[in-house]
Motif scaffolding. Structure first.
Motif, PDB file in Angstrom:
ATOM      1  N   HIS A   1       8.823  -5.136   2.771  1.00 41.68           N
ATOM      2  CA  HIS A   1       7.804  -3.676   3.528  1.00 41.68           C
ATOM      3  C   HIS A   1       8.405  -3.249   4.404  1.00 41.68           C
ATOM      4  CE1 HIS A   1       4.601  -5.968   1.717  1.00 41.68           C
ATOM      5  NE2 HIS A   1       4.928  -6.823   1.875  1.00 41.68           N
TER       6      HIS A   1
ATOM      7  N   GLY B   1       5.511 -11.337  -1.514  1.00 41.44           N
ATOM      8  CA  GLY B   1       4.736 -11.123  -2.777  1.00 41.44           C
ATOM      9  C   GLY B   1       4.830 -11.241  -3.926  1.00 41.44           C
TER      10      GLY B   1
ATOM     11  N   GLY C   1      -0.167  -5.506   1.105  1.00 42.99           N
ATOM     12  CA  GLY C   1       0.204  -4.675   0.455  1.00 42.99           C
ATOM     13  C   GLY C   1      -0.942  -3.112   0.911  1.00 42.99           C
TER      14      GLY C   1
END
Length: 409
Positions: A189, A52, A162
């Motif tokens: 995450h 990300g 995501g």
């Protein structure tokens, strides 16, 4: 005029193109660089993109500005080493010399086939720097796994992760890329379960102490490690191991093996079992000496064996091929390529790293770094190549830099 064509605008191809241009421009050299994308991809950092993180964007035309290199945007679909021609499809309208808006230049001819438009590009000398792609031979990988073949695929993985509030991410492959990816994703995450599957022990190429440090870092991040795991099939929502065991997976990242792109083998160049072009000591194809191969696309033999794909060897091979090509055109003695490894740098998320120093044959020495010193070291050796390209554009040869960070001898 000598038309020099470079295929591939990764780390290695851009370095080779700039060096070839600076070495030959006063002696009638004309350099054309073919790239499938107008943007430069930092493949060393695709695991960060997958996690990300947004990296700085670089336009290849901007990198090449002022070099006189023709930039052609399109995919190489065929190579004819007998006719000295390459077919490029999907050519963008703005292809032309870097930093200009010319649409055609040099040995470029228009062609059409089945409604497609593209170009036939002729050359006198060619440097093949197309790298490798993920080995898709395991059933289901092409259909159901995420790979790191380009920036867009890493972005797609980032988007998928995501979307998940919870679930399992499977990383297949226990090499450096697999370990970096697993730790990066686990750190970014923490709500997801990360499973790393490896046929051997992850980081097996490192020394015992550095490998133990990697094990502790993965345990700290909650990564489930399965050594001795042989994936035989990737399914839409699971991976299947030899013996029939299924591991549920909401997203599977495949880092277990690469091979060369089809154009080299289809053109009749001598390649190894992984599709890499077999080269001589000057990095020329053993079957077609007007073709040089560099980086991951080349099977380069050294006294300790064939080099494995690594960022350490990429740019040095590109620089050497450009120099060998230029020296040959100028009637100078062409030197043999010699290379030795110095390290195995491994990030473990954004907050940790380990550096295993090595002998020239890539076997581990007793020295290694961890923690903040390793982070600083890793960021230095894996930093953006833009400063190096700027030096090359000025005609400077950062040989000392590569002796320090890549073991070039």
């Amino acid at each position: 005029m000598t038309n020099i064509l470079i295929l591939g605008a990764g780390y290695t191809g851009i370095a080779a193109a700039i060096r070839a241009a600076t070495r030959t421009r006063r002696h009638g050299g004309k350099v054309t660089l073919v790239s499938a994308s107008p943007r430069f991809t930092e493949r060393l950092r695709l695991h960060q993109t997958a996690a990300g993180e947004r990296l700085r964007d670089h336009a290849i035309a901007d990198i090449l500005a002022g070099t006189g290199i023709d930039l052609v945007l399109g995919r190489v679909t065929a190579l004819d080493p007998v006719r000295h021609e390459v077919i490029v499809t999907g050519v963008h309208a703005d292809s032309g010399p870097a930093g200009t808006d010319r649409a055609d230049s040099g040995p470029l001819g228009a062609w059409a086939d089945g409604g497609r438009t593209g170009r036939v590009i002729g050359y006198d000398k060619l440097i093949y720097a197309l790298g490798t792609v993920t080995d898709l031979s395991t059933p289901g990988v092409a259909e159901h796994a995420y790979v790191y073949d380009d920036h867009d695929q890493a972005v797609r993985l980032a988007r998928r992760l995501g979307e998940l509030d919870r679930g399992t991410v499977v990383v297949a492959g226990g090499g450096l890329t697999g370990v970096e990816s697993a730790t990066e994703l686990a750190e970014a995450h923490p709500n997801l379960r990360v499973v790393l599957l490896s046929r051997g022990r992850p980081g097996s190429m490192m020394g015992d102490k550095a490998r133990a440090y990697v094990d502790k870092a993965m345990a700290r991040l909650g990564i489930q490690v399965r050594g001795g795991a042989d994936v035989v099939k990737v399914l839409p929502d699971a991976v299947e191991l030899a013996g029939g065991e299924l591991i549920d997976s909401d997203a599977t990242l495949w880092t277990a093996g690469t091979r060369g792109l089809p154009p080299a083998e289809e053109a009749g160049l001598t390649v190894d079992e992984r599709g890499r072009i077999v080269v001589d000591s000057a990095l020329r194809s053993v079957s077609h000496p007007d073709v040089y191969a560099v980086g991951d696309a080349a099977a380069v033999r050294q006294p300790y064996g064939v080099m494995h794909g690594t960022c350490q060897g990429g740019i040095p091979t590109g620089l050497h091929a450009a120099d060998a090509l230029a020296d040959g055109l100028l009637g100078r003695r062409v030197k043999a390529f010699r290379f030795g490894y110095v390290h195995q740098p491994l990030s473990l998320g954004r907050k940790d790293a380990v550096i295993q120093f090595t002998h020239p044959d890539d076997t581990p020495r007793k020295w290694y770094l961890t923690g903040r010193w390793a982070i600083a070291y890793k960021e230095t050796v894996s930093s953006s190549p833009m400063p190096t390209y700027r030096l090359l554009k000025r005609g400077l040869a950062p040989v000392g830099l590569f002796r320090l960070t890549a073991g070039l001898k």
